[in-house]
Design a protein around this motif. Structure first.
Motif, short mmCIF file in Angstrom:
data_model
loop_
_atom_site.label_atom_id
_atom_site.label_comp_id
_atom_site.label_asym_id
_atom_site.label_seq_id
_atom_site.Cartn_x
_atom_site.Cartn_y
_atom_site.Cartn_z
N LYS A 2 -0.84 -5.74 0.93
CA LYS A 2 -0.29 -4.97 -0.19
C LYS A 2 -1.40 -4.70 -1.22
O LYS A 2 -1.49 -3.60 -1.76
CB LYS A 2 0.86 -5.73 -0.83
CG LYS A 2 1.69 -4.90 -1.78
CD LYS A 2 2.86 -5.68 -2.34
CE LYS A 2 3.86 -5.99 -1.24
NZ LYS A 2 5.09 -6.62 -1.76
N ASN A 3 -2.24 -5.71 -1.47
CA ASN A 3 -3.35 -5.51 -2.41
C ASN A 3 -4.34 -4.47 -1.90
O ASN A 3 -4.87 -3.67 -2.68
CB ASN A 3 -4.07 -6.83 -2.67
CG ASN A 3 -3.23 -7.78 -3.49
OD1 ASN A 3 -2.31 -7.37 -4.18
ND2 ASN A 3 -3.53 -9.06 -3.42
N GLY A 21 -5.15 -1.00 -3.75
CA GLY A 21 -6.55 -0.68 -4.06
C GLY A 21 -6.98 0.66 -3.48
O GLY A 21 -7.67 1.44 -4.13
N ALA A 22 -6.55 0.93 -2.25
CA ALA A 22 -6.90 2.21 -1.61
C ALA A 22 -6.25 3.37 -2.35
O ALA A 22 -6.87 4.43 -2.53
CB ALA A 22 -6.48 2.19 -0.15
N LEU A 23 -5.00 3.21 -2.76
CA LEU A 23 -4.33 4.28 -3.50
C LEU A 23 -5.00 4.52 -4.86
O LEU A 23 -5.20 5.67 -5.26
CB LEU A 23 -2.86 3.94 -3.70
CG LEU A 23 -1.99 4.00 -2.44
CD1 LEU A 23 -0.60 3.47 -2.75
CD2 LEU A 23 -1.93 5.41 -1.91
N LEU A 29 8.42 -3.12 1.33
CA LEU A 29 7.39 -2.64 2.25
C LEU A 29 7.17 -3.60 3.42
O LEU A 29 6.69 -3.19 4.47
CB LEU A 29 6.07 -2.45 1.49
CG LEU A 29 6.04 -1.31 0.48
CD1 LEU A 29 4.72 -1.30 -0.26
CD2 LEU A 29 6.26 0.02 1.18
N ASN A 30 7.50 -4.87 3.24
CA ASN A 30 7.31 -5.88 4.27
C ASN A 30 5.88 -5.97 4.76
O ASN A 30 5.61 -5.96 5.95
CB ASN A 30 8.26 -5.65 5.46
CG ASN A 30 9.69 -5.87 5.09
OD1 ASN A 30 10.00 -6.74 4.28
ND2 ASN A 30 10.59 -5.08 5.66
N VAL A 31 4.93 -5.98 3.83
CA VAL A 31 3.53 -6.19 4.19
C VAL A 31 3.07 -7.47 3.50
O VAL A 31 3.57 -7.83 2.43
CB VAL A 31 2.64 -5.01 3.75
CG1 VAL A 31 2.94 -3.77 4.55
CG2 VAL A 31 2.75 -4.74 2.28
#
Length: 52
Positions: free
Chosen positions: A13-14, A18-20, A6-8
């Motif tokens: 990424k956390n 968390g949003a998902l 993802l290259n974040v």
């Protein structure tokens, strides 16, 4: 099978994870609530407590 990197950053990424998770919890809560409301309405209608 991984799709790709993802290259974040780690913090980003956390936040994405968390949003998902939160959106899935909200959707599951909506479905469970709708099932309980439908079940309650069906039981009341079967007992004659709701108008047809």
């Amino acid at each position: 099978m991984p799709i790709g990197d993802l290259n974040v950053p780690v913090i980003g990424k956390n936040v994405v994870i968390g949003a998902l998770v939160q959106s899935h919890i909200f959707f599951a809560t909506f479905i469970i609530g709708a099932v309980f409301i439908a079940d309650t309405a069906a039981r009341k209608r079967a007992r004659g407590q709701l108008p047809v």
